[in-house]
Write an enzyme that holds these catalytic residues in place. Structure first.
Site, short mmCIF file in Angstrom:
data_model
loop_
_atom_site.label_atom_id
_atom_site.label_comp_id
_atom_site.label_asym_id
_atom_site.label_seq_id
_atom_site.Cartn_x
_atom_site.Cartn_y
_atom_site.Cartn_z
N LYS A 26 30.43 37.56 43.31
CA LYS A 26 31.39 37.48 43.98
C LYS A 26 31.43 37.69 45.54
O LYS A 26 32.28 38.05 46.21
CB LYS A 26 32.49 38.32 43.47
CG LYS A 26 33.26 38.42 41.99
CD LYS A 26 34.27 39.39 41.89
CE LYS A 26 33.91 40.42 40.89
NZ LYS A 26 35.06 41.21 40.58
N LYS A 53 30.36 40.79 46.32
CA LYS A 53 30.66 41.93 46.43
C LYS A 53 29.56 42.97 46.08
O LYS A 53 28.70 42.62 45.44
CB LYS A 53 31.73 42.67 45.45
CG LYS A 53 33.25 42.22 46.03
CD LYS A 53 34.05 42.26 45.09
CE LYS A 53 34.68 43.86 45.03
NZ LYS A 53 35.59 44.29 44.16
N1 C2G Z 1 43.80 49.62 41.20
C1 C2G Z 1 45.01 50.32 41.36
N2 C2G Z 1 45.45 50.91 42.13
C2 C2G Z 1 44.27 50.84 43.42
C3 C2G Z 1 43.32 50.54 43.36
C4 C2G Z 1 42.62 49.64 42.11
O1 C2G Z 1 45.97 50.10 40.22
N3 C2G Z 1 44.77 51.75 44.48
C5 C2G Z 1 43.43 48.75 40.03
C6 C2G Z 1 43.11 47.44 40.23
O2 C2G Z 1 44.29 46.60 40.41
C7 C2G Z 1 42.26 46.64 39.21
C8 C2G Z 1 41.82 48.12 38.68
O3 C2G Z 1 42.15 49.32 39.42
O4 C2G Z 1 43.15 46.62 37.85
C9 C2G Z 1 40.21 48.12 39.14
O5 C2G Z 1 40.02 47.81 40.45
P1 C2G Z 1 38.69 47.31 41.20
O6 C2G Z 1 37.67 48.37 40.84
O7 C2G Z 1 39.04 46.99 42.65
O8 C2G Z 1 38.41 46.06 40.30
P2 C2G Z 1 38.26 44.42 40.88
O9 C2G Z 1 36.97 44.48 41.74
O10 C2G Z 1 39.59 44.07 41.20
O11 C2G Z 1 37.77 43.79 39.57
O12 C2G Z 1 37.73 40.30 36.36
C10 C2G Z 1 38.37 40.94 37.42
C11 C2G Z 1 37.45 42.04 38.09
O13 C2G Z 1 36.36 42.46 37.36
C12 C2G Z 1 38.42 43.03 38.72
#
Ligand code: C2G
Length: 129
Positions: free
Chosen positions: A44, A46
């Site tokens: 991705k 990242k």
């Molecule tokens: N999240 C949240 N509030 C935040 C930050 C994150 O509710 N302030 C939620 C995101 O919306 C997500 C979850 O926490 O549902 C995990 O966030 P990330 O670690 O940023 O995951 P991401 O990189 O979005 O990976 O296939 C999908 C991916 O693996 C999602």
């Protein structure tokens, strides 16, 4: 029994992650969390600060999380939903609409993100200290 599934990187585990998991726990009886592997993140474009093994161990230790599985590919969601007998697939609303195609195999929901906190903001803040 209602099984809930979500996916995430959960780098630098913070209050937004915790609030999401708390809400997911309240939505069902069994919570399965897919934690993205370092290889999947690299695909991705990242990179996480914390390794997959440590992120998975942290998420597994959160109250209400019953099972952590590795997220290795975008396409695995449908198979995971069927294999894990998932009733509700839930993501934060930064993903709104992105996984609606799964609604033929389970309910798909998006929850509001916790405002003012993110792994990216923490990393940016650390650079200025
Ligand atoms: N999240 C949240 N509030 C935040 C930050 C994150 O509710 N302030 C939620 C995101 O919306 C997500 C979850 O926490 O549902 C995990 O966030 P990330 O670690 O940023 O995951 P991401 O990189 O979005 O990976 O296939 C999908 C991916 O693996 C999602």
């Amino acid at each position: 029994m209602t099984t809930v599934l979500t996916y995430g990187t959960f780098d630098l585990f913070h209050i937004g992650h915790l609030r999401l998991i708390e809400r997911l726990t309240a939505m069902g009886d069994r919570l399965v969390v897919g934690v993205s592997t370092d290889e999947f993140n690299a695909g991705k474009g990242k990179r996480s600060v914390v390794s997959y093994e440590d992120r998975a161990a942290i998420v597994a230790a959160i109250k209400g999380v019953d099972l952590v599985i590795p997220e290795r590919a975008w396409e695995q969601k449908r198979t995971d939903i069927i294999e894990q007998g998932v009733d509700v697939f839930v993501m934060g609303d930064d993903w709104k609409g992105k996984f609606d195609d799964l609604s033929d195999v389970c309910e798909v929901r998006y929850l509001p993100r916790t405002s003012g906190v993110s792994s990216t903001e923490i990393k940016d803040m650390l650079r200025t200290l």
